[in-house]
Scaffold this motif. Structure first.
Motif, PDB file in Angstrom:
ATOM      1  N   ARG A   1      16.929  46.725 -39.947  1.00  0.00           N
ATOM      2  CA  ARG A   1      18.080  46.071 -39.311  1.00  0.00           C
ATOM      3  C   ARG A   1      18.844  45.163 -40.269  1.00  0.00           C
ATOM      4  O   ARG A   1      19.866  44.585 -39.891  1.00  0.00           O
ATOM      5  CB  ARG A   1      17.609  45.276 -38.093  1.00  0.00           C
ATOM      6  N   ARG A   2      18.382  45.012 -41.490  1.00  0.00           N
ATOM      7  CA  ARG A   2      19.163  44.276 -42.493  1.00  0.00           C
ATOM      8  C   ARG A   2      20.511  44.986 -42.683  1.00  0.00           C
ATOM      9  O   ARG A   2      20.568  46.216 -42.738  1.00  0.00           O
ATOM     10  CB  ARG A   2      18.425  44.242 -43.840  1.00  0.00           C
TER      11      ARG A   2
ATOM     12  N   VAL B   1      32.406  44.797 -45.446  1.00  0.00           N
ATOM     13  CA  VAL B   1      31.808  45.330 -44.206  1.00  0.00           C
ATOM     14  C   VAL B   1      32.116  44.415 -43.019  1.00  0.00           C
ATOM     15  O   VAL B   1      32.092  43.188 -43.139  1.00  0.00           O
ATOM     16  CB  VAL B   1      30.277  45.476 -44.378  1.00  0.00           C
ATOM     17  N   LYS B   2      32.379  45.045 -41.866  1.00  0.00           N
ATOM     18  CA  LYS B   2      32.595  44.297 -40.625  1.00  0.00           C
ATOM     19  C   LYS B   2      31.543  44.712 -39.591  1.00  0.00           C
ATOM     20  O   LYS B   2      31.168  45.886 -39.518  1.00  0.00           O
ATOM     21  CB  LYS B   2      33.998  44.563 -40.068  1.00  0.00           C
ATOM     22  N   VAL B   3      31.076  43.747 -38.827  1.00  0.00           N
ATOM     23  CA  VAL B   3      30.151  44.008 -37.721  1.00  0.00           C
ATOM     24  C   VAL B   3      30.841  43.546 -36.448  1.00  0.00           C
ATOM     25  O   VAL B   3      31.235  42.382 -36.335  1.00  0.00           O
ATOM     26  CB  VAL B   3      28.816  43.252 -37.911  1.00  0.00           C
TER      27      VAL B   3
ATOM     28  N   VAL C   1      21.272  43.291 -37.876  1.00  0.00           N
ATOM     29  CA  VAL C   1      22.089  44.104 -36.978  1.00  0.00           C
ATOM     30  C   VAL C   1      21.305  44.331 -35.680  1.00  0.00           C
ATOM     31  O   VAL C   1      20.098  44.556 -35.707  1.00  0.00           O
ATOM     32  CB  VAL C   1      22.429  45.451 -37.639  1.00  0.00           C
ATOM     33  N   LYS C   2      21.990  44.256 -34.538  1.00  0.00           N
ATOM     34  CA  LYS C   2      21.353  44.480 -33.241  1.00  0.00           C
ATOM     35  C   LYS C   2      21.711  45.872 -32.720  1.00  0.00           C
ATOM     36  O   LYS C   2      22.734  46.452 -33.113  1.00  0.00           O
ATOM     37  CB  LYS C   2      21.809  43.423 -32.234  1.00  0.00           C
ATOM     38  N   VAL C   3      20.862  46.383 -31.838  1.00  0.00           N
ATOM     39  CA  VAL C   3      21.143  47.670 -31.203  1.00  0.00           C
ATOM     40  C   VAL C   3      22.470  47.563 -30.444  1.00  0.00           C
ATOM     41  O   VAL C   3      22.690  46.602 -29.700  1.00  0.00           O
ATOM     42  CB  VAL C   3      20.006  48.059 -30.236  1.00  0.00           C
TER      43      VAL C   3
ATOM     44  N   VAL D   1      32.565  54.416 -39.733  1.00  0.00           N
ATOM     45  CA  VAL D   1      32.160  53.561 -38.612  1.00  0.00           C
ATOM     46  C   VAL D   1      30.822  54.073 -38.084  1.00  0.00           C
ATOM     47  O   VAL D   1      30.635  55.283 -37.920  1.00  0.00           O
ATOM     48  CB  VAL D   1      33.209  53.575 -37.476  1.00  0.00           C
ATOM     49  N   ALA D   2      29.890  53.156 -37.830  1.00  0.00           N
ATOM     50  CA  ALA D   2      28.573  53.543 -37.330  1.00  0.00           C
ATOM     51  C   ALA D   2      28.116  52.568 -36.256  1.00  0.00           C
ATOM     52  O   ALA D   2      28.559  51.423 -36.194  1.00  0.00           O
ATOM     53  CB  ALA D   2      27.559  53.580 -38.470  1.00  0.00           C
ATOM     54  N   LYS D   3      27.222  53.052 -35.395  1.00  0.00           N
ATOM     55  CA  LYS D   3      26.615  52.200 -34.366  1.00  0.00           C
ATOM     56  C   LYS D   3      25.109  52.424 -34.377  1.00  0.00           C
ATOM     57  O   LYS D   3      24.643  53.565 -34.444  1.00  0.00           O
ATOM     58  CB  LYS D   3      27.187  52.540 -32.988  1.00  0.00           C
ATOM     59  N   MET D   4      24.352  51.332 -34.324  1.00  0.00           N
ATOM     60  CA  MET D   4      22.895  51.439 -34.267  1.00  0.00           C
ATOM     61  C   MET D   4      22.482  51.665 -32.816  1.00  0.00           C
ATOM     62  O   MET D   4      22.787  50.861 -31.938  1.00  0.00           O
ATOM     63  CB  MET D   4      22.245  50.171 -34.819  1.00  0.00           C
ATOM     64  N   THR D   5      21.799  52.788 -32.564  1.00  0.00           N
ATOM     65  CA  THR D   5      21.454  53.151 -31.188  1.00  0.00           C
ATOM     66  C   THR D   5      20.073  52.657 -30.782  1.00  0.00           C
ATOM     67  O   THR D   5      19.800  52.485 -29.592  1.00  0.00           O
ATOM     68  CB  THR D   5      21.515  54.670 -30.995  1.00  0.00           C
ATOM     69  N   ARG D   6      19.171  52.460 -31.746  1.00  0.00           N
ATOM     70  CA  ARG D   6      17.830  51.954 -31.444  1.00  0.00           C
ATOM     71  C   ARG D   6      17.174  51.461 -32.726  1.00  0.00           C
ATOM     72  O   ARG D   6      17.598  51.825 -33.830  1.00  0.00           O
ATOM     73  CB  ARG D   6      16.961  53.021 -30.791  1.00  0.00           C
ATOM     74  N   VAL D   7      16.161  50.636 -32.560  1.00  0.00           N
ATOM     75  CA  VAL D   7      15.376  50.189 -33.714  1.00  0.00           C
ATOM     76  C   VAL D   7      14.353  51.279 -34.022  1.00  0.00           C
ATOM     77  O   VAL D   7      13.587  51.676 -33.135  1.00  0.00           O
ATOM     78  CB  VAL D   7      14.657  48.854 -33.427  1.00  0.00           C
TER      79      VAL D   7
END
Length: 205
Positions: A94-95, A121-123, A135-137, A176-182
């Motif tokens: 998640r870093r 980079v933007k979050v 980074v969070k899910v 562009v990306a999205k974290m879906t799960r850890v």
């Protein structure tokens, strides 16, 4: 150029493994360690030595994180519920620099740290320049519009040596990306066998 970037392949040679799976790794040509004593026959490693090597390998893989910071990840991993070794992997994955590397926005984890530090980079629409940002899910990670045409970004997107893992939803054309799960340990595409359980044992001695 920082010391960490200059010494990154020394990590490979010291451990005797190509820990990033890079085609230019010196381990592909010679598997012994650096220096004049690198070819000496090594004795059977002790439990401590095995645990230390596992720690060095994992710490090195994520851009050679400082010892102080890596110990903090251990402390957080054992504080969280569940398996501590899986928690450790989740925290490291998640870093923000690890996420940028996984999503193929840049070609190496060292370049990812520099890329984040330089504000590319933007979050969730906000610029973040801290490589260790967690980074969070559900968070959306993207390359800034003005940075999408940088050579380092365009070249990395074409690399065939690794794929984006499926715990990210990614639009490679828009960066562009999205974290879906850890992810768990078995889901993380490490080029070499990682042993986070030995890392936990090392610190809990």
């Amino acid at each position: 150029m920082t010391k960490r970037i200059q010494a990154k392949y020394k990590i490979d040679r010291r451990l005797g493994q190509n820990i990033w799976g890079r085609p230019k790794s010196p381990v592909n040509r010679r598997e012994y360690g650096p220096g004049q004593h690198g070819q000496r026959r090594k004795g059977k490693p002790t439990d401590f030595g095995t645990q230390l090597k596992a720690k060095q390998k994992m710490k090195g893989y994520y851009g050679n994180i400082s010892e102080k910071q890596f110990r903090k990840y251990y402390a957080e991993a054992i504080r969280l519920k569940g398996d501590s070794s899986q928690n450790l992997v989740g925290l490291l994955e998640r870093r923000l620099d690890a996420v940028v590397y996984r999503c193929k926005f840049v070609s190496t984890v060292f370049a990812a740290r520099q890329f984040v530090n330089h504000g590319h980079v933007k979050v969730n629409g906000r610029r973040v320049n801290i490589a260790s940002y967690q980074v969070k899910v559900g968070d959306t990670i993207e390359v800034k519009d003005t940075s999408k045409q940088l050579a380092i970004v365009l070249e990395s997107a074409q690399l065939a040596e690794r794929d984006v893992p499926d715990y990210f939803e990614i639009d490679q054309s828009k960066f562009v990306a999205k974290m879906t799960r850890v992810p768990g340990l078995t889901e993380v595409p490490y080029p070499v066998h990682m042993e986070p359980n030995l890392v936990i044992e090392f610190y809990s001695r």
